[in-house]
Structures are given as C-alpha cells and as structure tokens.
Design a protein around this motif. Structure first.
Motif, PDB file in Angstrom:
ATOM      1  N   THR A  39      62.157  50.301   1.383  1.00 35.34           N
ATOM      2  CA  THR A  39      63.074  51.582   1.054  1.00 35.34           C
ATOM      3  C   THR A  39      63.916  51.961   2.344  1.00 35.34           C
ATOM      4  OG1 THR A  39      61.548  53.431   1.066  1.00 35.34           O
ATOM      5  CG2 THR A  39      62.035  52.376  -1.113  1.00 35.34           C
ATOM      6  N   ASP A  40      63.262  52.031   3.582  1.00 34.95           N
ATOM      7  CA  ASP A  40      64.010  52.236   4.735  1.00 34.95           C
ATOM      8  C   ASP A  40      65.038  51.325   5.054  1.00 34.95           C
ATOM      9  OD1 ASP A  40      62.745  54.638   5.081  1.00 34.95           O
ATOM     10  OD2 ASP A  40      61.039  53.800   6.467  1.00 34.95           O
ATOM     11  N   ALA A  41      64.750  49.979   5.023  1.00 39.79           N
ATOM     12  CA  ALA A  41      65.615  48.892   5.268  1.00 39.79           C
ATOM     13  C   ALA A  41      66.997  49.163   4.400  1.00 39.79           C
ATOM     14  CB  ALA A  41      64.978  47.559   5.054  1.00 39.79           C
ATOM     15  N   CYS A  42      66.533  49.412   3.159  1.00 39.94           N
ATOM     16  CA  CYS A  42      67.738  49.727   1.923  1.00 39.94           C
ATOM     17  C   CYS A  42      68.712  50.697   2.529  1.00 39.94           C
ATOM     18  CB  CYS A  42      67.220  49.965   0.469  1.00 39.94           C
ATOM     19  SG  CYS A  42      66.571  48.363   0.165  1.00 39.94           S
ATOM     20  N   ALA A  43      68.023  51.986   2.883  1.00 37.61           N
ATOM     21  CA  ALA A  43      68.863  53.099   3.496  1.00 37.61           C
ATOM     22  C   ALA A  43      69.573  52.502   4.467  1.00 37.61           C
ATOM     23  CB  ALA A  43      67.850  54.252   3.792  1.00 37.61           C
ATOM     24  N   ALA A  44      69.182  51.916   5.524  1.00 33.55           N
ATOM     25  CA  ALA A  44      70.024  51.571   6.386  1.00 33.55           C
ATOM     26  C   ALA A  44      71.124  50.775   6.468  1.00 33.55           C
ATOM     27  CB  ALA A  44      68.955  50.751   7.778  1.00 33.55           C
ATOM     28  N   VAL A  45      71.079  50.092   5.230  1.00 31.76           N
ATOM     29  CA  VAL A  45      72.522  49.242   4.787  1.00 31.76           C
ATOM     30  C   VAL A  45      73.005  50.029   3.682  1.00 31.76           C
ATOM     31  CG1 VAL A  45      71.680  47.008   5.903  1.00 31.76           C
ATOM     32  CG2 VAL A  45      71.023  47.562   3.648  1.00 31.76           C
ATOM     33  N   GLY A  46      72.893  51.125   3.292  1.00 33.50           N
ATOM     34  CA  GLY A  46      73.639  51.829   2.249  1.00 33.50           C
ATOM     35  C   GLY A  46      73.105  51.486   0.830  1.00 33.50           C
ATOM     36  N   ILE A  47      72.109  50.745   0.694  1.00 33.84           N
ATOM     37  CA  ILE A  47      71.497  50.785  -0.779  1.00 33.84           C
ATOM     38  C   ILE A  47      70.562  51.618  -1.242  1.00 33.84           C
ATOM     39  CG2 ILE A  47      70.169  48.808  -2.166  1.00 33.84           C
ATOM     40  CD1 ILE A  47      71.076  46.910   0.059  1.00 33.84           C
ATOM     41  N   PRO A  48      70.554  52.369  -2.298  1.00 28.52           N
ATOM     42  CA  PRO A  48      69.994  53.598  -2.483  1.00 28.52           C
ATOM     43  C   PRO A  48      68.313  53.140  -2.915  1.00 28.52           C
ATOM     44  CG  PRO A  48      71.274  52.783  -4.529  1.00 28.52           C
ATOM     45  CD  PRO A  48      71.562  51.988  -3.313  1.00 28.52           C
ATOM     46  N   ASP A  49      68.101  52.248  -3.320  1.00 28.50           N
ATOM     47  CA  ASP A  49      66.704  51.668  -3.459  1.00 28.50           C
ATOM     48  C   ASP A  49      66.232  50.142  -3.456  1.00 28.50           C
ATOM     49  OD1 ASP A  49      63.942  52.014  -3.920  1.00 28.50           O
ATOM     50  OD2 ASP A  49      63.973  53.211  -5.888  1.00 28.50           O
ATOM     51  N   VAL A  50      65.189  49.668  -3.508  1.00 26.27           N
ATOM     52  CA  VAL A  50      64.813  48.259  -3.409  1.00 26.27           C
ATOM     53  C   VAL A  50      65.074  48.088  -4.917  1.00 26.27           C
ATOM     54  CG1 VAL A  50      62.967  48.557  -1.851  1.00 26.27           C
ATOM     55  CG2 VAL A  50      62.344  48.894  -4.407  1.00 26.27           C
TER      56      VAL A  50
END
Length: 140
Positions: A39-50
C-alpha cells in the motif's frame, strides 16, 4: 464430460480477492509488483490501494474452462484486460458458447465485478464433442 452446444453457458464465483490472496499469488507466480502487495508503494504513485494481478483473473477463467471441459480439450485461450480488480471483491467468471463449427466450440469469456465492471474479456476454443460419448468414433 460434456458435449457443448451454441448457447450453453457456465458461471463460477471466484474466491474473494483479499490481501492474503494477493500475497499468496505473488509468492506462487513470482510476480512481486508492489502495486499488487504494498500500500505504501501504491500511495507513492497516487494509487489508492493495491489491486489484483490481471493474471490472477485469467487463472480464475482457466478454472472456469477446466470445470467445463478437461484441459486436453482446450485448443486456445486468450484474454484482454479492461479494468483493475480491487481488493475485497468477489469476481464472477462467465463463459458462453458463441458458436460450434467443425467440431470446435468458440467461447466468449468474462470476469465481472459485483458493480458490473468487466475487468477481463476473453475467448477460448475447445473441442465441442465429448470423445467419451461420441457416436462418430472411427476406432470401432
């Protein structure tokens, strides 16, 4: 075993896609893309969740096919990904025999979310006639 005819259909409900499902799939497939498990990697690129791997949905369609006919009857199987599959949904896999020609059944396949979103569309070609019940056998 089953002999397929135009209009025949099959539906299966895939298991609920959970974070555990995604972690287990990553380990089994070797696909550790962070957008599917971190989830942290998603947040870093603007994706709300896996979200689920597209190949996981394709695997569920593969299960639909092998629930319908033995693997040896599958001649081709292909898909096109059209939307993501978020966590905590239960996809539904469907297949319909669009046509039967020259002993081959042409199937239309789809994976659909509860809200109606189609995440994957595909096709398959399988032998239409169950060899165990064929009256056209030439080996007698």
């Amino acid at each position: 075993m089953t002999t397929l005819n135009a209009g025949d259909s099959l539906t299966i409900r895939a298991p609920k896609v959970t974070r555990t499902t995604l972690a287990l799939y990553a380990g089994a497939s070797g696909d550790h893309n962070p957008v599917h498990i971190d989830t942290d990697a998603c947040a870093a690129v603007g994706i709300p969740d896996v979200f689920a791997n597209g190949m996981l949905s394709m695997a569920y369609l593969g299960r639909l096919l092998t629930d319908w006919v033995p693997q040896g009857r599958i001649r081709s199987f292909g898909v096109r990904f059209s939307a993501i599959t978020p966590v905590n949904v239960t996809p539904v896999c469907t297949g319909t025999v669009a046509a039967v020609e020259d002993g081959l059944a042409h199937l239309d396949l789809a994976v659909t979310l509860p809200d109606g979103t189609v995440t994957l569309r595909g096709t398959a070609v399988v032998t239409a006639l169950d060899p165990a019940t064929s009256n056209d056998r030439t080996d007698t």
